[in-house]
Scaffold this motif. Sequence first.
Motif, short mmCIF file in Angstrom:
data_model
loop_
_atom_site.label_atom_id
_atom_site.label_comp_id
_atom_site.label_asym_id
_atom_site.label_seq_id
_atom_site.Cartn_x
_atom_site.Cartn_y
_atom_site.Cartn_z
N GLN A 1 0.87 -1.13 -0.14
CA GLN A 1 0.09 0.01 0.02
C GLN A 1 0.91 1.12 -0.02
O GLN A 1 1.95 1.30 0.78
CB GLN A 1 -0.90 -0.04 1.36
CG GLN A 1 -1.77 1.23 1.57
CD GLN A 1 -2.75 1.26 2.55
OE1 GLN A 1 -2.89 0.04 3.18
NE2 GLN A 1 -3.38 2.30 3.09
N VAL B 1 3.43 2.50 2.90
CA VAL B 1 2.64 2.48 4.21
C VAL B 1 2.49 1.13 4.95
O VAL B 1 2.48 0.89 6.09
CB VAL B 1 1.37 3.37 4.58
CG1 VAL B 1 1.72 4.68 3.87
CG2 VAL B 1 0.54 2.78 3.57
N ASP B 2 2.73 0.06 4.01
CA ASP B 2 2.43 -1.41 4.49
C ASP B 2 2.72 -2.29 3.26
O ASP B 2 2.37 -2.24 2.26
CB ASP B 2 0.95 -1.50 4.60
CG ASP B 2 0.66 -3.05 5.32
OD1 ASP B 2 -0.27 -3.11 5.93
OD2 ASP B 2 1.59 -3.69 5.33
N SER C 1 3.88 -5.58 4.45
CA SER C 1 4.36 -6.41 5.36
C SER C 1 4.00 -7.91 4.60
O SER C 1 4.57 -8.97 5.04
CB SER C 1 3.35 -6.47 6.63
OG SER C 1 2.03 -6.68 6.42
N GLN C 2 3.27 -8.07 3.64
CA GLN C 2 2.94 -9.24 3.07
C GLN C 2 3.61 -9.48 1.58
O GLN C 2 3.12 -10.36 0.87
CB GLN C 2 1.41 -9.39 3.23
CG GLN C 2 0.78 -9.56 4.61
CD GLN C 2 -0.62 -10.23 4.65
OE1 GLN C 2 -0.96 -11.52 4.47
NE2 GLN C 2 -1.64 -9.41 3.85
N GLN D 1 -7.08 7.95 4.73
CA GLN D 1 -8.01 7.04 5.48
C GLN D 1 -8.32 7.06 6.83
O GLN D 1 -7.94 6.30 7.53
CB GLN D 1 -7.38 5.70 4.96
CG GLN D 1 -7.28 5.28 3.46
CD GLN D 1 -8.23 4.18 3.08
OE1 GLN D 1 -9.03 3.78 3.83
NE2 GLN D 1 -8.28 4.08 1.88
#
Lengths: 119, 112
Positions: free
Chosen positions: A48, A55-56, A58-59, A99
């Motif tokens: 993301q 910002v993300d 992690s996966q 968001q």
Amino acid sequence: EAGVAQSPRYKIIEKRQSVAFWCNPISGHATLYWYQQILGQGPKLLIQFQNNGVVDDSQLPKDRFSAERLKGVDSTLKIQPAKLEDSAVYLCASSLGGQTFGSYNSPLHFGNGTRLTVT
Amino acid sequence: AQRVTQPEKLLSVFKGAPVELKCNYSYSGSPELFWYVQYSRQRLQLLLRHISRESIKGFTADLNKGETSFHLKKPFAQEEDSAMYYCALRRRSGGSNYKLTFGKGTLLTVNP
């Protein structure tokens, strides 16, 4: 309004090859997402971006996957080298920035996706 | 960790019959719940969200915190409702950022 654009629509490659996907979000949308959807499963977030910052992630399997959004607009997702288990539909989505929890002004708008087959 | 469970992969009903697509979630905080839909050969799109408490295309969904459920309902199914339905949960992932997690989806078929 124009929707989220993705290309290519389909891609077939052999394992160990490289592949890149492109996404152009809706104009003005600050947040951009890449999702992986394996057959029979729901979309799984890979990465993301908020503007041009991550910002993300992690996966995201960082040993083989990479993504960038250099100018805060369009984005590319790359796989190098590809494995058989990477066969999936890769979805790009975008939403308005900020968001804020409880704000329902920023639903995700999805592209048509790129269907990747690794043989 | 958050989890979204849609126990039915397939659901088949006749036109005019009531339909309920089940969604259960696990999350320790206050979730935001959504239903997304994907019609044949179309892109994934938002159907409705619990915060707005709206009815879209005759569908409604109520968040039940006691049962941790967010089931999607429609009293009279139509053939054009045939699609893939995904339940999704949004949670804070750090700072002002939020993460959307999807269930595996339920394929609804409405037979004539």
